[in-house]
Design a protein around this motif. Structure first.
Motif, PDB file in Angstrom:
ATOM      1  N   ASN A 115       0.852  -1.190   0.000  1.00 34.98           N
ATOM      2  CA  ASN A 115       0.000   0.000   0.000  1.00 34.98           C
ATOM      3  C   ASN A 115       0.887   1.238   0.000  1.00 34.98           C
ATOM      4  O   ASN A 115       2.100   1.147   0.169  1.00 34.98           O
ATOM      5  N   SER A 116       0.269   2.396  -0.157  1.00 30.90           N
ATOM      6  CA  SER A 116       1.047   3.640  -0.197  1.00 30.90           C
ATOM      7  C   SER A 116       1.772   3.904   1.120  1.00 30.90           C
ATOM      8  O   SER A 116       2.800   4.576   1.138  1.00 30.90           O
ATOM      9  N   ASP A 117       1.269   3.377   2.224  1.00 32.05           N
ATOM     10  CA  ASP A 117       1.933   3.577   3.522  1.00 32.05           C
ATOM     11  C   ASP A 117       3.023   2.540   3.792  1.00 32.05           C
ATOM     12  O   ASP A 117       3.640   2.542   4.845  1.00 32.05           O
ATOM     13  N   LYS A 121      -0.202  -5.113   0.950  1.00 33.82           N
ATOM     14  CA  LYS A 121      -1.571  -5.174   0.439  1.00 33.82           C
ATOM     15  C   LYS A 121      -1.945  -6.617   0.144  1.00 33.82           C
ATOM     16  O   LYS A 121      -2.959  -7.125   0.595  1.00 33.82           O
ATOM     17  N   LYS A 122      -1.101  -7.257  -0.646  1.00 32.73           N
ATOM     18  CA  LYS A 122      -1.282  -8.674  -0.953  1.00 32.73           C
ATOM     19  C   LYS A 122       0.032  -9.214  -1.489  1.00 32.73           C
ATOM     20  O   LYS A 122       0.975  -8.466  -1.735  1.00 32.73           O
ATOM     21  N   TYR A 123       0.078 -10.507  -1.659  1.00 35.78           N
ATOM     22  CA  TYR A 123       1.276 -11.181  -2.142  1.00 35.78           C
ATOM     23  C   TYR A 123       0.970 -11.875  -3.460  1.00 35.78           C
ATOM     24  O   TYR A 123      -0.130 -12.392  -3.654  1.00 35.78           O
ATOM     25  N   ASP A 175       4.306  -4.718 -12.087  1.00 31.73           N
ATOM     26  CA  ASP A 175       4.384  -3.398 -11.459  1.00 31.73           C
ATOM     27  C   ASP A 175       4.499  -3.493  -9.943  1.00 31.73           C
ATOM     28  O   ASP A 175       4.978  -2.568  -9.286  1.00 31.73           O
ATOM     29  N   THR A 176       4.033  -4.591  -9.379  1.00 34.66           N
ATOM     30  CA  THR A 176       4.162  -4.806  -7.939  1.00 34.66           C
ATOM     31  C   THR A 176       5.626  -4.895  -7.530  1.00 34.66           C
ATOM     32  O   THR A 176       6.033  -4.368  -6.509  1.00 34.66           O
ATOM     33  N   ASP A 177       6.427  -5.539  -8.350  1.00 28.97           N
ATOM     34  CA  ASP A 177       7.828  -5.756  -8.005  1.00 28.97           C
ATOM     35  C   ASP A 177       8.655  -5.806  -9.284  1.00 28.97           C
ATOM     36  O   ASP A 177       8.973  -6.874  -9.784  1.00 28.97           O
TER      37      ASP A 177
END
Length: 191
Positions: A115-117, A121-123, A175-177
């Motif tokens: 998440n932005s913080d 969020k998920k894997y 885009d996640t990683d």
């Protein structure tokens, strides 16, 4: 009245030898005490110096271990999560091999989406596979299979590549990683 006559006696001057001997004894005792205190102080300094050296050595050792853990954090994470997603990923890869229903799964890894913080969020669990029949692997491109999970205990199929371009991950995983290809598959490019 009785008068006694006192005769003056000759007074001998007081000898200073007992005072000098006493001073010498006190001085020797002070020197011995100072020597003992110096020895005790040096021993204490040596002890603290050794303790400081031990502490410094332990700090260096802990820093090296921390660097090693950071370097292998992905491997540790993968090993921790793999038992939880492996069966589901194998089953999903088998389903992507339409003709045989059997896949050889390898190079699995986990990629967290944040998440932005910065919280998770998920894997995504991503692995490569090739279709096989018995002991024979088909001549085909290496394909990808991916699962997703919000709690790392329950995994669901999200992607399987059986298309003409099976070497890319969809952007929602990539885009996640973005470093996933570089880190795990030694390929700095997306495709």
């Amino acid at each position: 009245m009785d008068q006694t006559q006192y005769t003056p006696q000759s007074m001998k001057p007081n000898s200073s030898k007992p005072i000098i001997i006493t001073l010498i004894i006190v001085l020797v005792a002070c020197l011995i005490a100072a020597g003992l205190l110096g020895f005790a102080f040096k021993k204490e300094l040596d002890y603290h110096s050794a303790t400081r050296d031990d502490r410094d050595a332990k700090i260096v050792e802990l820093e090296e271990k921390s660097k090693l853990l950071e370097k292998h954090a992905q491997v540790i994470q993968d090993a921790d999560f793999e038992p939880k997603y492996w069966n589901k990923m194998q089953e999903s890869a088998n389903q992507q091999c339409y003709s045989t229903g059997s896949a050889i799964l390898f190079n699995t890894t986990v990629s967290p989406e944040k998440n932005s913080d910065g919280s998770i969020k998920k894997y995504f669990a991503v692995g490569k596979y090739i279709c096989n029949s018995g002991n024979t692997a088909f001549r085909s491109d290496i394909s990808f299979v991916a699962l997703q999970s919000f709690d790392t205990d329950n995994w669901e199929f999200t992607y399987g590549s059986g298309s003409a371009d099976p070497n890319s991950l969809p952007s929602y995983i990539y885009d996640t990683d973005p470093s996933l290809f570089k880190r795990k598959y030694n390929n700095p490019n997306r495709f």
